[in-house]
Design a protein around this motif. Structure first.
Motif, PDB file in Angstrom:
ATOM      1  N   ARG A 189       2.814   0.166  -6.780  1.00 14.20           N
ATOM      2  CA  ARG A 189       4.200   0.067  -6.275  1.00 14.20           C
ATOM      3  C   ARG A 189       4.454   1.103  -5.183  1.00 14.20           C
ATOM      4  NH1 ARG A 189       8.053  -2.164 -10.447  1.00 14.20           N
ATOM      5  NH2 ARG A 189       6.716  -2.700 -12.196  1.00 14.20           N
ATOM      6  N   GLU A 190       3.997   2.325  -5.421  1.00 19.34           N
ATOM      7  CA  GLU A 190       4.179   3.399  -4.428  1.00 19.34           C
ATOM      8  C   GLU A 190       3.450   3.048  -3.131  1.00 19.34           C
ATOM      9  OE1 GLU A 190       2.610   6.860  -6.346  1.00 19.34           O
ATOM     10  OE2 GLU A 190       4.119   6.814  -7.943  1.00 19.34           O
ATOM     11  N   PHE A 191       2.222   2.561  -3.270  1.00 16.88           N
ATOM     12  CA  PHE A 191       1.431   2.219  -2.094  1.00 16.88           C
ATOM     13  C   PHE A 191       2.077   1.085  -1.299  1.00 16.88           C
ATOM     14  CE2 PHE A 191      -2.235  -0.133  -0.187  1.00 16.88           C
ATOM     15  CZ  PHE A 191      -2.504   0.791   0.811  1.00 16.88           C
ATOM     16  N   GLN A 192       2.488   0.025  -1.988  1.00 18.08           N
ATOM     17  CA  GLN A 192       3.114  -1.102  -1.291  1.00 18.08           C
ATOM     18  C   GLN A 192       4.405  -0.680  -0.598  1.00 18.08           C
ATOM     19  OE1 GLN A 192       3.416  -4.768  -3.504  1.00 18.08           O
ATOM     20  NE2 GLN A 192       1.307  -4.609  -4.221  1.00 18.08           N
ATOM     21  N   SER A 193       5.173   0.145  -1.253  1.00 11.72           N
ATOM     22  CA  SER A 193       6.403   0.644  -0.636  1.00 11.72           C
ATOM     23  C   SER A 193       6.095   1.411   0.650  1.00 11.72           C
ATOM     24  CB  SER A 193       7.161   1.526  -1.626  1.00 11.72           C
ATOM     25  OG  SER A 193       8.308   2.052  -1.018  1.00 11.72           O
ATOM     26  N   ALA A 194       5.028   2.196   0.627  1.00 12.65           N
ATOM     27  CA  ALA A 194       4.661   2.997   1.802  1.00 12.65           C
ATOM     28  C   ALA A 194       4.277   2.128   2.991  1.00 12.65           C
ATOM     29  CB  ALA A 194       3.516   3.944   1.449  1.00 12.65           C
ATOM     30  N   PHE A 195       3.501   1.062   2.778  1.00 16.30           N
ATOM     31  CA  PHE A 195       3.101   0.277   3.942  1.00 16.30           C
ATOM     32  C   PHE A 195       4.137  -0.774   4.332  1.00 16.30           C
ATOM     33  CE2 PHE A 195       0.549  -2.301   0.804  1.00 16.30           C
ATOM     34  CZ  PHE A 195       0.949  -3.581   1.134  1.00 16.30           C
ATOM     35  N   ILE A 196       5.049  -1.104   3.444  1.00 15.92           N
ATOM     36  CA  ILE A 196       6.086  -2.081   3.782  1.00 15.92           C
ATOM     37  C   ILE A 196       7.294  -1.421   4.437  1.00 15.92           C
ATOM     38  CG2 ILE A 196       7.778  -3.698   2.796  1.00 15.92           C
ATOM     39  CD1 ILE A 196       5.581  -4.413   0.703  1.00 15.92           C
ATOM     40  N   GLN A 197       7.702  -0.272   3.908  1.00 18.36           N
ATOM     41  CA  GLN A 197       8.933   0.331   4.418  1.00 18.36           C
ATOM     42  C   GLN A 197       8.855   1.833   4.655  1.00 18.36           C
ATOM     43  OE1 GLN A 197      11.436  -1.044   1.269  1.00 18.36           O
ATOM     44  NE2 GLN A 197      11.089   0.740  -0.003  1.00 18.36           N
ATOM     45  N   GLY A 198       7.670   2.409   4.516  1.00 20.66           N
ATOM     46  CA  GLY A 198       7.521   3.849   4.723  1.00 20.66           C
ATOM     47  C   GLY A 198       7.498   4.210   6.190  1.00 20.66           C
ATOM     48  N   PRO A 199       7.323   5.479   6.454  1.00 20.21           N
ATOM     49  CA  PRO A 199       7.289   5.930   7.847  1.00 20.21           C
ATOM     50  C   PRO A 199       5.976   5.536   8.534  1.00 20.21           C
ATOM     51  CG  PRO A 199       6.874   7.773   6.365  1.00 20.21           C
ATOM     52  CD  PRO A 199       7.211   6.591   5.507  1.00 20.21           C
ATOM     53  N   PRO A 200       6.007   5.449   9.870  1.00 18.96           N
ATOM     54  CA  PRO A 200       4.790   5.163  10.608  1.00 18.96           C
ATOM     55  C   PRO A 200       3.812   6.354  10.490  1.00 18.96           C
ATOM     56  CG  PRO A 200       6.652   5.489  12.101  1.00 18.96           C
ATOM     57  CD  PRO A 200       7.165   5.601  10.710  1.00 18.96           C
ATOM     58  N   PRO A 201       2.554   6.159  10.646  1.00 20.08           N
ATOM     59  CA  PRO A 201       1.914   4.945  11.133  1.00 20.08           C
ATOM     60  C   PRO A 201       1.628   3.902  10.039  1.00 20.08           C
ATOM     61  CG  PRO A 201       0.261   6.645  10.906  1.00 20.08           C
ATOM     62  CD  PRO A 201       1.582   7.266  10.537  1.00 20.08           C
ATOM     63  N   LEU A 202       1.697   4.280   8.759  1.00 21.52           N
ATOM     64  CA  LEU A 202       1.431   3.308   7.697  1.00 21.52           C
ATOM     65  C   LEU A 202       2.545   2.270   7.627  1.00 21.52           C
ATOM     66  CD1 LEU A 202      -0.403   2.376   5.406  1.00 21.52           C
ATOM     67  CD2 LEU A 202       0.747   4.016   3.902  1.00 21.52           C
ATOM     68  N   GLY A 203       3.767   2.711   7.715  1.00 22.19           N
ATOM     69  CA  GLY A 203       4.911   1.816   7.680  1.00 22.19           C
ATOM     70  C   GLY A 203       5.278   1.331   9.069  1.00 22.19           C
ATOM     71  N   PRO A 204       6.327   0.535   9.169  1.00 22.45           N
ATOM     72  CA  PRO A 204       6.762  -0.025  10.460  1.00 22.45           C
ATOM     73  C   PRO A 204       7.078   1.058  11.491  1.00 22.45           C
ATOM     74  CG  PRO A 204       7.934  -1.053   8.634  1.00 22.45           C
ATOM     75  CD  PRO A 204       7.165   0.100   8.062  1.00 22.45           C
ATOM     76  N   GLY A 205       6.839   0.710  12.746  1.00 21.58           N
ATOM     77  CA  GLY A 205       7.212   1.599  13.838  1.00 21.58           C
ATOM     78  C   GLY A 205       6.053   2.002  14.724  1.00 21.58           C
ATOM     79  N   ALA A 206       4.832   1.832  14.257  1.00 27.98           N
ATOM     80  CA  ALA A 206       3.653   2.132  15.075  1.00 27.98           C
ATOM     81  C   ALA A 206       3.092   0.811  15.603  1.00 27.98           C
ATOM     82  CB  ALA A 206       2.607   2.866  14.245  1.00 27.98           C
ATOM     83  N   ASP A 207       2.207   0.909  16.605  1.00 27.67           N
ATOM     84  CA  ASP A 207       1.590  -0.316  17.125  1.00 27.67           C
ATOM     85  C   ASP A 207       0.667  -0.908  16.052  1.00 27.67           C
ATOM     86  OD1 ASP A 207      -1.468   0.240  17.913  1.00 27.67           O
ATOM     87  OD2 ASP A 207      -0.286   2.055  18.277  1.00 27.67           O
ATOM     88  N   PRO A 208       0.380  -2.220  16.133  1.00 32.23           N
ATOM     89  CA  PRO A 208      -0.368  -2.895  15.069  1.00 32.23           C
ATOM     90  C   PRO A 208      -1.759  -2.300  14.779  1.00 32.23           C
ATOM     91  CG  PRO A 208       0.557  -4.516  16.577  1.00 32.23           C
ATOM     92  CD  PRO A 208       0.830  -3.161  17.155  1.00 32.23           C
ATOM     93  N   VAL A 209      -2.512  -1.936  15.800  1.00 29.57           N
ATOM     94  CA  VAL A 209      -3.856  -1.401  15.571  1.00 29.57           C
ATOM     95  C   VAL A 209      -3.776  -0.052  14.857  1.00 29.57           C
ATOM     96  CG1 VAL A 209      -6.000  -0.642  16.662  1.00 29.57           C
ATOM     97  CG2 VAL A 209      -4.827  -2.685  17.505  1.00 29.57           C
ATOM     98  N   THR A 210      -2.826   0.762  15.238  1.00 36.06           N
ATOM     99  CA  THR A 210      -2.637   2.050  14.568  1.00 36.06           C
ATOM    100  C   THR A 210      -2.251   1.837  13.113  1.00 36.06           C
ATOM    101  OG1 THR A 210      -1.982   3.077  16.660  1.00 36.06           O
ATOM    102  CG2 THR A 210      -1.324   4.218  14.639  1.00 36.06           C
ATOM    103  N   ARG A 211      -1.407   0.846  12.864  1.00 32.25           N
ATOM    104  CA  ARG A 211      -1.004   0.540  11.481  1.00 32.25           C
ATOM    105  C   ARG A 211      -2.173  -0.005  10.664  1.00 32.25           C
ATOM    106  NH1 ARG A 211       4.169  -2.683  10.259  1.00 32.25           N
ATOM    107  NH2 ARG A 211       3.822  -1.678   8.249  1.00 32.25           N
ATOM    108  N   ILE A 212      -3.015  -0.840  11.273  1.00 30.96           N
ATOM    109  CA  ILE A 212      -4.189  -1.351  10.566  1.00 30.96           C
ATOM    110  C   ILE A 212      -5.080  -0.188  10.145  1.00 30.96           C
ATOM    111  CG2 ILE A 212      -6.333  -2.685  10.804  1.00 30.96           C
ATOM    112  CD1 ILE A 212      -4.750  -4.550  12.739  1.00 30.96           C
ATOM    113  N   ARG A 213      -5.344   0.706  11.078  1.00 32.14           N
ATOM    114  CA  ARG A 213      -6.198   1.865  10.778  1.00 32.14           C
ATOM    115  C   ARG A 213      -5.564   2.710   9.668  1.00 32.14           C
ATOM    116  NH1 ARG A 213      -6.950   7.268  12.141  1.00 32.14           N
ATOM    117  NH2 ARG A 213      -9.136   7.848  12.344  1.00 32.14           N
TER     118      ARG A 213
END
Length: 191
Positions: free
Chosen positions: A73-97
């Protein structure tokens, strides 16, 4: 291994007991590994009756899945709504990495529990959390390169993070977590 999106509301004392039980179980696993996860020891460490533990989690594997679910749950929350680069707001390749690196850490953190869960049946790894990871990566790959076969590429990027393969490479072959992350970076088809 599937995160529950709409858990039922718990009584305050039940929630408190659940937290104590999961903390005790996590501590036992961190010290003694999955092999040390015995219901009687967890109940004693949590200060609850063994019957409470069995009613709540069913058995040892139910308790193990609850430990996985909590962290998932913590992990999913981080990549769905957390801060970038894991969460939204970074470019797609940076988020994939960032996602692949975070998933590596998340898998290593609970490697024995995930190994147990992923090998419970032939397709135990798939569904639930895996489907969420796959959809997330497919979306990001499609954003980074609309011509890419995002569906298949997502599987290819997730394959090296299967708990059984990761456990084998880390424990038997001497591969380090940093080396795994570096190799994942080299797999990224989009730069």
């Amino acid at each position: 291994m599937e995160a529950v999106t709409n858990p039922r509301r718990e009584r305050v004392d039940a929630a408190r007991n659940r937290a104590k039980i999961l903390a005790a179980a996590a501590e036992i696993v961190s010290v003694h590994g999955v092999e040390g996860l015995a219901m009687a020891e967890v109940a004693a460490a949590a200060g609850v009756g063994v019957g409470t533990l069995y009613r709540r989690f069913g058995d040892r594997s139910g308790l193990a899945y609850a430990l996985i679910d909590e962290r998932e749950r913590e992990f999913q929350s981080a990549f769905i709504q957390g801060p970038p680069p894991l969460g939204p707001g970074a470019d797609p390749v940076t988020r994939i990495r960032a996602f692949l690196h975070a998933l590596t850490d998340r898998t290593v953190e609970q490697l024995d529990l995930l190994l147990m869960a992923e090998t419970a049946s032939p397709f135990a790894r798939f569904g639930g959390a895996y489907d969420g990871y796959h959809a997330h990566l497919s979306m990001l790959i499609g954003q980074a390169d609309p011509t890419a076969d995002a569906y298949v590429l997502a599987d290819q990027l997730l394959a090296p993070l299967a708990a059984s393969l990761l456990a084998h490479r880390l424990r038997t072959c001497g591969v380090t977590v940093d080396r795994v992350k570096s190799a994942l970076d080299q797999l990224l088809p989009l730069r």
